[in-house]
Enzyme design. Structure first.
Site, PDB file in Angstrom:
ATOM      1  N   LYS A  14       0.865  -1.183   0.000  1.00 26.13           N
ATOM      2  CA  LYS A  14       0.000   0.000   0.000  1.00 26.13           C
ATOM      3  C   LYS A  14       0.899   1.228   0.000  1.00 26.13           C
ATOM      4  O   LYS A  14       2.010   1.175   0.534  1.00 26.13           O
ATOM      5  CB  LYS A  14      -0.855   0.043   1.273  1.00 26.13           C
ATOM      6  CG  LYS A  14      -1.860  -1.073   1.369  1.00 26.13           C
ATOM      7  CD  LYS A  14      -2.747  -0.842   2.588  1.00 26.13           C
ATOM      8  CE  LYS A  14      -3.513  -2.090   2.935  1.00 26.13           C
ATOM      9  NZ  LYS A  14      -3.907  -2.194   4.312  1.00 26.13           N
ATOM     10  N   HIS A 182       0.860  -2.900  16.460  1.00 25.60           N
ATOM     11  CA  HIS A 182      -0.105  -1.815  16.162  1.00 25.60           C
ATOM     12  C   HIS A 182       0.346  -0.473  16.741  1.00 25.60           C
ATOM     13  O   HIS A 182      -0.488   0.423  16.946  1.00 25.60           O
ATOM     14  CB  HIS A 182      -1.500  -2.101  16.780  1.00 25.60           C
ATOM     15  CG  HIS A 182      -2.324  -3.097  16.027  1.00 25.60           C
ATOM     16  ND1 HIS A 182      -3.369  -3.761  16.623  1.00 25.60           N
ATOM     17  CD2 HIS A 182      -2.278  -3.524  14.746  1.00 25.60           C
ATOM     18  CE1 HIS A 182      -3.932  -4.571  15.729  1.00 25.60           C
ATOM     19  NE2 HIS A 182      -3.276  -4.438  14.583  1.00 25.60           N
ATOM     20  N   LEU A 211      -9.610  -1.901  17.066  1.00 25.19           N
ATOM     21  CA  LEU A 211     -10.372  -3.112  16.743  1.00 25.19           C
ATOM     22  C   LEU A 211     -10.579  -3.209  15.231  1.00 25.19           C
ATOM     23  O   LEU A 211     -11.478  -2.573  14.670  1.00 25.19           O
ATOM     24  CB  LEU A 211     -11.733  -3.071  17.460  1.00 25.19           C
ATOM     25  CG  LEU A 211     -11.701  -2.745  18.966  1.00 25.19           C
ATOM     26  CD1 LEU A 211     -13.118  -2.643  19.527  1.00 25.19           C
ATOM     27  CD2 LEU A 211     -10.894  -3.792  19.736  1.00 25.19           C
ATOM     28  N   ARG A 243      -8.015 -14.751  14.981  1.00 22.43           N
ATOM     29  CA  ARG A 243      -7.076 -15.115  16.052  1.00 22.43           C
ATOM     30  C   ARG A 243      -7.795 -15.220  17.392  1.00 22.43           C
ATOM     31  O   ARG A 243      -8.663 -14.398  17.703  1.00 22.43           O
ATOM     32  CB  ARG A 243      -5.964 -14.064  16.169  1.00 22.43           C
ATOM     33  CG  ARG A 243      -4.917 -14.191  15.091  1.00 22.43           C
ATOM     34  CD  ARG A 243      -3.932 -13.026  15.137  1.00 22.43           C
ATOM     35  NE  ARG A 243      -4.179 -12.104  14.053  1.00 22.43           N
ATOM     36  CZ  ARG A 243      -3.591 -10.920  13.916  1.00 22.43           C
ATOM     37  NH1 ARG A 243      -2.713 -10.508  14.805  1.00 22.43           N
ATOM     38  NH2 ARG A 243      -3.857 -10.147  12.900  1.00 22.43           N
ATOM     39  N   MET A 286     -17.081  -8.519  10.987  1.00 20.14           N
ATOM     40  CA  MET A 286     -18.033  -8.057  12.001  1.00 20.14           C
ATOM     41  C   MET A 286     -19.357  -7.600  11.385  1.00 20.14           C
ATOM     42  O   MET A 286     -20.404  -7.714  12.018  1.00 20.14           O
ATOM     43  CB  MET A 286     -17.378  -6.940  12.828  1.00 20.14           C
ATOM     44  CG  MET A 286     -18.176  -6.487  14.003  1.00 20.14           C
ATOM     45  SD  MET A 286     -18.614  -7.812  15.176  1.00 20.14           S
ATOM     46  CE  MET A 286     -17.214  -7.806  16.292  1.00 20.14           C
ATOM     47  N   GLY A 332     -11.448  -0.776  11.919  1.00 21.43           N
ATOM     48  CA  GLY A 332     -12.711  -0.943  11.189  1.00 21.43           C
ATOM     49  C   GLY A 332     -13.895  -1.218  12.099  1.00 21.43           C
ATOM     50  O   GLY A 332     -14.996  -0.678  11.881  1.00 21.43           O
ATOM     51  N   GLY A 334     -13.970  -0.685  15.606  1.00 27.10           N
ATOM     52  CA  GLY A 334     -14.074   0.413  16.575  1.00 27.10           C
ATOM     53  C   GLY A 334     -14.707   1.658  15.972  1.00 27.10           C
ATOM     54  O   GLY A 334     -15.483   2.360  16.619  1.00 27.10           O
ATOM     55  N   GLU A 335     -14.387   1.919  14.701  1.00 23.32           N
ATOM     56  CA  GLU A 335     -14.923   3.116  14.036  1.00 23.32           C
ATOM     57  C   GLU A 335     -16.372   2.960  13.624  1.00 23.32           C
ATOM     58  O   GLU A 335     -17.107   3.939  13.541  1.00 23.32           O
ATOM     59  CB  GLU A 335     -14.163   3.361  12.719  1.00 23.32           C
ATOM     60  CG  GLU A 335     -12.835   4.013  12.866  1.00 23.32           C
ATOM     61  CD  GLU A 335     -12.089   3.972  11.547  1.00 23.32           C
ATOM     62  OE1 GLU A 335     -12.737   4.027  10.473  1.00 23.32           O
ATOM     63  OE2 GLU A 335     -10.863   3.854  11.589  1.00 23.32           O
ATOM     64  N   ASN A 336     -16.735   1.723  13.279  1.00 17.56           N
ATOM     65  CA  ASN A 336     -18.014   1.532  12.572  1.00 17.56           C
ATOM     66  C   ASN A 336     -19.084   0.755  13.314  1.00 17.56           C
ATOM     67  O   ASN A 336     -20.180   0.596  12.792  1.00 17.56           O
ATOM     68  CB  ASN A 336     -17.751   0.788  11.251  1.00 17.56           C
ATOM     69  CG  ASN A 336     -16.918   1.611  10.299  1.00 17.56           C
ATOM     70  OD1 ASN A 336     -17.321   2.690   9.892  1.00 17.56           O
ATOM     71  ND2 ASN A 336     -15.729   1.110   9.972  1.00 17.56           N
ATOM     72  N   GLU A 386      -2.396   5.379   9.942  1.00 18.90           N
ATOM     73  CA  GLU A 386      -1.003   5.021  10.241  1.00 18.90           C
ATOM     74  C   GLU A 386      -0.030   5.731   9.308  1.00 18.90           C
ATOM     75  O   GLU A 386       1.065   6.109   9.700  1.00 18.90           O
ATOM     76  CB  GLU A 386      -0.816   3.502  10.120  1.00 18.90           C
ATOM     77  CG  GLU A 386      -1.462   2.752  11.273  1.00 18.90           C
ATOM     78  CD  GLU A 386      -1.788   1.316  10.927  1.00 18.90           C
ATOM     79  OE1 GLU A 386      -2.299   1.065   9.817  1.00 18.90           O
ATOM     80  OE2 GLU A 386      -1.540   0.451  11.775  1.00 18.90           O
TER      81      GLU A 386
HETATM   82  P1  ADP Z   1      -7.236  -4.387   9.350  1.00 20.76           P
HETATM   83  O1  ADP Z   1      -6.901  -4.788  10.755  1.00 20.76           O
HETATM   84  O2  ADP Z   1      -7.041  -5.482   8.350  1.00 20.76           O
HETATM   85  O3  ADP Z   1      -6.669  -3.045   8.934  1.00 20.76           O
HETATM   86  P2  ADP Z   1      -9.771  -2.962   9.443  1.00 20.76           P
HETATM   87  O4  ADP Z   1      -9.304  -1.944  10.422  1.00 20.76           O
HETATM   88  O5  ADP Z   1     -10.105  -2.524   8.059  1.00 20.76           O
HETATM   89  O6  ADP Z   1      -8.810  -4.214   9.359  1.00 20.76           O
HETATM   90  O7  ADP Z   1     -11.078  -3.630  10.083  1.00 20.76           O
HETATM   91  C1  ADP Z   1     -11.732  -4.698   9.485  1.00 20.76           C
HETATM   92  C2  ADP Z   1     -12.933  -5.053  10.358  1.00 20.76           C
HETATM   93  O8  ADP Z   1     -13.811  -3.922  10.436  1.00 20.76           O
HETATM   94  C3  ADP Z   1     -13.754  -6.205   9.818  1.00 20.76           C
HETATM   95  O9  ADP Z   1     -14.119  -7.085  10.861  1.00 20.76           O
HETATM   96  C4  ADP Z   1     -15.004  -5.513   9.313  1.00 20.76           C
HETATM   97  O10 ADP Z   1     -16.111  -6.332   9.391  1.00 20.76           O
HETATM   98  C5  ADP Z   1     -15.114  -4.378  10.316  1.00 20.76           C
HETATM   99  N1  ADP Z   1     -16.050  -3.372   9.826  1.00 20.76           N
HETATM  100  C6  ADP Z   1     -15.912  -2.545   8.758  1.00 20.76           C
HETATM  101  N2  ADP Z   1     -17.040  -1.815   8.594  1.00 20.76           N
HETATM  102  C7  ADP Z   1     -17.907  -2.203   9.576  1.00 20.76           C
HETATM  103  C8  ADP Z   1     -19.241  -1.835   9.958  1.00 20.76           C
HETATM  104  N3  ADP Z   1     -19.911  -0.927   9.262  1.00 20.76           N
HETATM  105  N4  ADP Z   1     -19.798  -2.452  11.025  1.00 20.76           N
HETATM  106  C9  ADP Z   1     -19.125  -3.380  11.716  1.00 20.76           C
HETATM  107  N5  ADP Z   1     -17.865  -3.769  11.420  1.00 20.76           N
HETATM  108  C10 ADP Z   1     -17.271  -3.195  10.370  1.00 20.76           C
END
Ligand code: ADP
Length: 403
Positions: A14, A182, A211, A243, A286, A332, A334-336, A386
């Site tokens: 990336k 992390h 998360l 994990r 998730m 992903g 934690g934010e969503n 990051e």
């Molecule tokens: P990585 O650790 O690979 O960088 P990310 O930070 O992108 O991963 O997080 C991926 C996780 O975020 C997945 O479990 C995904 O399902 C979750 N996720 C993304 N969008 C949502 C959402 N709208 N609701 C719940 N979980 C979400």
């Protein structure tokens, strides 16, 4: 300063090009000029390149290795006249062992040492080394490059928290300790939190819950990591996508015996067949589990175990810190995920943590406060970046080199 940030994973590269308008790389003064990735490096790799104000290019092409991936990125930047202005390159490196406690300028010796640390991070460091070697080969010696490590942020963890209670000589012999991972994400989360609240980062006392597919919690005092849930490897701690996180270590030999496999195979299950995926039997995603939460008991169990573990760490870290001013959700999930945030924080009013239901359900995929106004422990959502931290650290290293 124009900085190319390269983040090489086992099968991906990336990148972002970030302009920093002051020499310290201040996060608030950065601008993203381009970004993209080469994914699934191999015969049928895919790519997506996106420049500020330009059309996005994407497609598939054979990419043999990391060198070819970096070459295709630089070729694209050159053809968009973006490469000519590159002043530096910042590389993300997962494992810095005990020797790399700060980001630093890359030379031949540094590359050798990062390579030697592949013993501790066999999936990650070789990819970073390939990315670094490729970038140096293609851009030449005259573009300075900096390595920023995911473990560095945790080198401040004090000995009692970093030491495993196994025979001391064995720990010493094999360099076994809590390294934590992390770090760049946790570092960004508190830097951004400090910026949003107008306070110096050195005053922040908080618990960060990052998360994503990988998950980790960090206890932060005076802006520094004093404990973190990932340990010698990124397998320890929270429940993650695939994990297991923490478990009774006796399970490894028990399962190896019962299932007639080697310890390596059990470790493989713990890394790749466990967590949300193993619990639910459905998915490591998730989003899918949340959609199935109401009618699928295993999806519910997976989310409940995930949240219970995160909550347990949150409580433990509040004890480690003697209280905190904030809990920060990122990654992903934690934010969503309002559901996950709500379940982790439910019933925590006793320590002054209370979510605002409306804010929790509306702050999604962006920075914001989700706790009630009177909460003694604020809850924040931070969209982790990051690359921004790597660009900042790269600018700082270059600035100190130039005196
Ligand atoms: P990585 O650790 O690979 O960088 P990310 O930070 O992108 O991963 O997080 C991926 C996780 O975020 C997945 O479990 C995904 O399902 C979750 N996720 C993304 N969008 C949502 C959402 N709208 N609701 C719940 N979980 C979400």
């Amino acid at each position: 300063m124009h900085i190319l940030v390269i983040n090489s994973g086992s099968s991906t590269v990336k990148f972002q090009v970030i302009e920093t308008t002051d020499a310290t790389g201040d996060l608030l003064l950065q601008q993203k000029l381009a970004r993209g990735l080469v994914d699934r490096i191999g015969a049928r790799a895919s790519y997506r390149f996106e420049g500020l104000g330009r059309s996005t290019q994407s497609g598939s092409l054979p990419v043999g290795d990391h060198e070819e991936a970096v070459r295709s990125i630089i070729h694209w930047l050159r053809s968009n006249q973006r490469e000519q202005a590159l002043d530096a390159v910042g590389h993300r490196v997962v494992h810095g062992g005990t020797e790399f406690t700060v980001p630093l300028l890359i030379d031949d010796g540094v590359v050798e040492k990062i390579d030697a640390l592949s013993e501790l991070a066999p999936l990650h460091n070789p990819a970073a080394v390939s990315g670094i070697r490729a970038a140096r080969k293609i851009l030449g010696e005259f573009v300075p490059m900096v390595a920023a490590f995911d473990t560095s942020f945790h080198h401040t963890i004090p000995e009692p928290a970093a030491t495993y209670a196994i025979p001391y000589e064995i720990s010493q012999k094999h360099k076994i300790r809590r390294y934590g991972f992390h770090g760049l994400a946790h570092q960004y989360d508190i830097a951004r939190y400090a910026d949003l609240n107008g306070i110096p980062v050195a005053q922040v006392r908080a618990v960060t819950l990052h998360l994503g597919n990988g998950c980790s919690a960090t206890a932060i005092r005076d802006g520094q990591s004093v404990d973190t849930s990932m340990g010698f490897t990124p397998l320890e701690g929270l429940v993650m996508g695939t994990r297991s996180g923490d478990l009774d270590p006796a399970l490894v030999s028990y399962l190896a015996q019962r299932e007639g496999v080697g310890a390596n195979e059990v470790e493989n299950w713990l890394n790749h067949r466990s967590g949300l995926l193993g619990l639910s039997g459905l998915s490591n995603d998730m989003r899918e589990l949340t959609a199935a939460y109401a009618e699928n008991p295993r999806a519910r169990l997976a989310i409940d175990v995930f949240c219970h573990r995160a909550r347990k760490y949150l409580g433990a870290y509040l004890a480690v810190l003697g209280g905190a001013e904030a809990v920060i959700f990122s990654g992903g999930i934690g934010e969503n995920s309002p559901l996950v945030r709500e379940k982790i924080c439910a019933g925590m009013e006793w320590c002054g943590l209370k979510l605002d239901a409306v804010a929790n359900s509306t702050v999604i995929g962006r920075d914001g406060c989700i706790s009630v106004v009177e909460a003694a422990i604020k809850a924040f959502v931070i969209h982790t970046d990051e690359e921004a931290i790597i660009a900042r650290e790269t600018a700082r290293v270059i600035q100190s080199k130039n005196g």
